[in-house]
Motif scaffolding. Structure first.
Motif, PDB file in Angstrom:
ATOM      1  N   SER A  64      30.928   4.818   2.781  1.00  0.00           N
ATOM      2  CA  SER A  64      30.086   4.666   1.586  1.00  0.00           C
ATOM      3  C   SER A  64      30.530   5.617   0.486  1.00  0.00           C
ATOM      4  O   SER A  64      30.619   5.238  -0.681  1.00  0.00           O
ATOM      5  CB  SER A  64      28.617   4.948   1.915  1.00  0.00           C
ATOM      6  N   ASP A 184      29.203  -2.322  -0.256  1.00  0.00           N
ATOM      7  CA  ASP A 184      28.925  -1.304   0.758  1.00  0.00           C
ATOM      8  C   ASP A 184      27.973  -1.874   1.811  1.00  0.00           C
ATOM      9  O   ASP A 184      26.763  -1.917   1.607  1.00  0.00           O
ATOM     10  CB  ASP A 184      28.328  -0.045   0.116  1.00  0.00           C
ATOM     11  N   GLU A 185      28.525  -2.303   2.913  1.00  0.00           N
ATOM     12  CA  GLU A 185      27.752  -2.922   3.999  1.00  0.00           C
ATOM     13  C   GLU A 185      26.735  -3.933   3.475  1.00  0.00           C
ATOM     14  O   GLU A 185      25.530  -3.786   3.690  1.00  0.00           O
ATOM     15  CB  GLU A 185      27.055  -1.845   4.836  1.00  0.00           C
TER      16      GLU A 185
HETATM   17 MG   LIG Z   1      27.560   3.788   4.724  1.00  0.00          MG
END
Ligand SMILES: [Mg+2]
Ligand SMILES: Nc1ncnc2c1ncn2[C@@H]1O[C@H](COP(=O)(O)OP(=O)(O)O)[C@@H](O)[C@H]1O
Lengths: 265, 228
Positions: A64, A184-185
């Motif tokens: 991240s 991000d995910e």
């Molecule tokens: Mg993360």
């Protein structure tokens, strides 16, 4: 094709006007600490125009932070990050302008809770790019239809399912005609039955030529859409290879260990 | 008893109680606007990127919040007005009124700032990040995304500040404004026969002014609810 004409273009990848030879995103010798914690260790990474790069690795490995450093939501301690040949500005208008060119999709969607779906998508083009309301709404509807939520345009985000919200977030980022999109995910906060609708949207984006950096553990997506897999552990890039090679024949012990745990389930 | 009532009636005809309350309402109105404006600016400073801005905002709040209101008002009247002879108008009373509004605004702005900041704290950090990520700089992000959502969380503390302000307008007596508490002192001095009625009248007057503020804030905080 120049970037300025991209606002009327339905093909997202085609808008990324880049110099030839220069990578679109380049991180060189990037280091970052959170207090005593060394979260990014001498990161070197280049992403070419049209390339789709997957960042994978254990929780807490700095994925991240890496993603957020690319549009300077996190400042770095040393090293250099360039987007389309330009070093990230430190702050102010120049930084805001750069961020407008870098789309970001968050794990928790982060749609503006007090604005309608349509307003979420038109806000950036109107306030940052100076688009007229009419133009912005036309373009927003086109994008919302493309991600399959056009019929939800006048609802508030909270009235949508997670999968729908994340597709709106993708449309919101696309409305800025970004040169590169960071994810991000994007599916890890979703219920299982909604993951595919978001992944399908991302795959079609990749196929259309969008440059993408995607933090994800979705191997299906990596296999379908990724050009390259970057494996991170403890703040460092440990391994870089093609998806097929990475998943079938990882070289490092860290990657083998990680894949063993992930695939073991 | 009926004698007491007729004494009380004569009190009301002798002194302009309503007129005095009207001064408090006017003080409240103008100082509410003043403290809202100043408090919003301070809140912006306290959440802004430059550390120096945040420090100035924090210093203001710490200093003003810990200074008694009376001191601020007396300082304005004796220090700024008497010593520096800064006047706003030729009208003596008008001048005191303006000083009282300024003092009340300066003081309550610190509380308004903290009320807004507590509202800002109810807005998830992701909202500001998403705003920055589409290229909004600090001020547009604050105005378009953060403040509208912060308002809901700020309504109750803002309402409390407004109620405190309403009651604190009585301190304007320290700035020589003839408002209700100044009048009350006069009434107590000259009409000790109805002293309890004087207290009750003033207390009741404030209750009547303050109750709508409470109702309004409850209604607003429901109306402004942001669904997540
Ligand atoms: Mg993360
Ligand atoms: N704002 C922060 N302050 C302090 N530590 C942080 C912060 N954000 C992340 N970290 C720490 O940095 C490390 C890397 O975090 P992150 O980049 O979120 O990892 P990942 O996304 O790979 O799970 C973790 O140990 C995390 O606890």
């Amino acid at each position: 094709m120049s970037h300025s004409t991209a606002s009327t273009d339905t093909d997202p990848g085609a808008g990324a006007g880049t110099r030839t030879g220069e990578p679109l995103v380049r991180l060189s010798h990037v280091d970052k600490h959170f207090g005593d914690l060394h979260v990014l260790k001498d990161i070197n990474l280049e992403v070419s125009a049209g390339e789709v790069v997957i960042v994978i690795g254990p929780s807490g490995s700095g994925k991240s932070t890496l993603c957020r450093a690319i549009n300077r939501l996190e400042a770095i301690d040393s090293g250099e990050i360039t987007v389309d040949g330009k070093v990230l500005p430190k702050e102010g208008r120049a930084l805001a302008k750069l961020r407008a060119d870098v789309g970001m999709v968050f794990q928790s969607f982060n749609l503006f809770a007090h604005k309608s779906v349509l307003q979420n998508v038109t806000l950036g083009p109107m306030r940052v790019r100076g688009a007229s309301k009419k133009k912005a709404e036309e373009r927003a509807m086109e994008l919302l239809n493309r991600v399959g939520v056009g019929n939800q345009a006048h609802k508030l985000p909270a009235q949508l399912s997670g999968g729908q919200q994340q597709r709106v977030a993708i449309a919101r980022a696309l409305a800025m005609d970004p040169k590169v999109m960071l994810f991000d995910e994007p599916t890890s906060a979703l219920d299982p039955e909604m993951i595919n609708e978001v992944l399908d949207t991302m795959v079609s984006l990749a196929k259309a030529g969008m440059t993408m950096v995607v933090v994800t553990h979705e191997m299906g997506f990596a296999r379908r859409a990724a050009d390259r897999v970057v494996f991170m552990a403890d703040g460092a890039i440990v391994e870089e290879s093609t998806p097929e090679e990475f998943f079938t024949n990882p070289r490092s012990d860290r990657a083998k260990d990680f894949l063993g745990k992930v695939l073991g389930h | 008893m009926s004698e007491y009532l007729s004494d009380y009636a004569s009190l009301l005809s002798q002194y302009d109680v309503l007129g005095a309350f009207w001064v408090n309402i006017q003080l409240t109105f103008w100082a509410a606007i003043g403290s809202m404006v100043l408090g919003s600016v301070l809140a912006l400073m306290r959440i802004s990127p430059p550390a120096s801005m945040r420090a100035v905002g924090a210093a203001y709040v710490t200093l003003i919040r810990n200074t008694p209101l009376t001191i601020i008002l007396v300082f304005l009247v004796l220090g700024v007005w008497s010593q520096l002879t800064i006047s706003f108008t030729d009208d003596f009373n008008q001048n005191f009124f303006i000083y009282a509004v300024i003092g009340l605004s300066i003081y309550h702005a610190a509380f308004v700032c903290e009320a807004i900041r507590s509202g800002v704290n109810t807005v998830p950090a992701g909202q500001a990040e998403a705003a920055r990520a589409i290229g909004l700089s600090f001020l547009p992000a604050a105005r378009l995304i953060i403040f509208p959502q912060a308002l809901r969380g700020a309504i109750t503390p803002l309402g409390n500040t407004l109620i405190a302000l309403t009651k604190n307008t009585t301190v304007a007596a320290a700035a020589s404004v003839t408002e209700i508490s100044a009048l009350m002192k006069t009434m107590i001095e000259f009409r000790p026969d109805v002293i309890i009625a004087v207290f009750l009248t003033v207390a009741l007057g404030f209750v009547i002014i303050v109750i709508p503020v409470g109702l309004l804030t409850t209604w607003l905080s429901q109306k402004l609810a942001v669904k997540r």
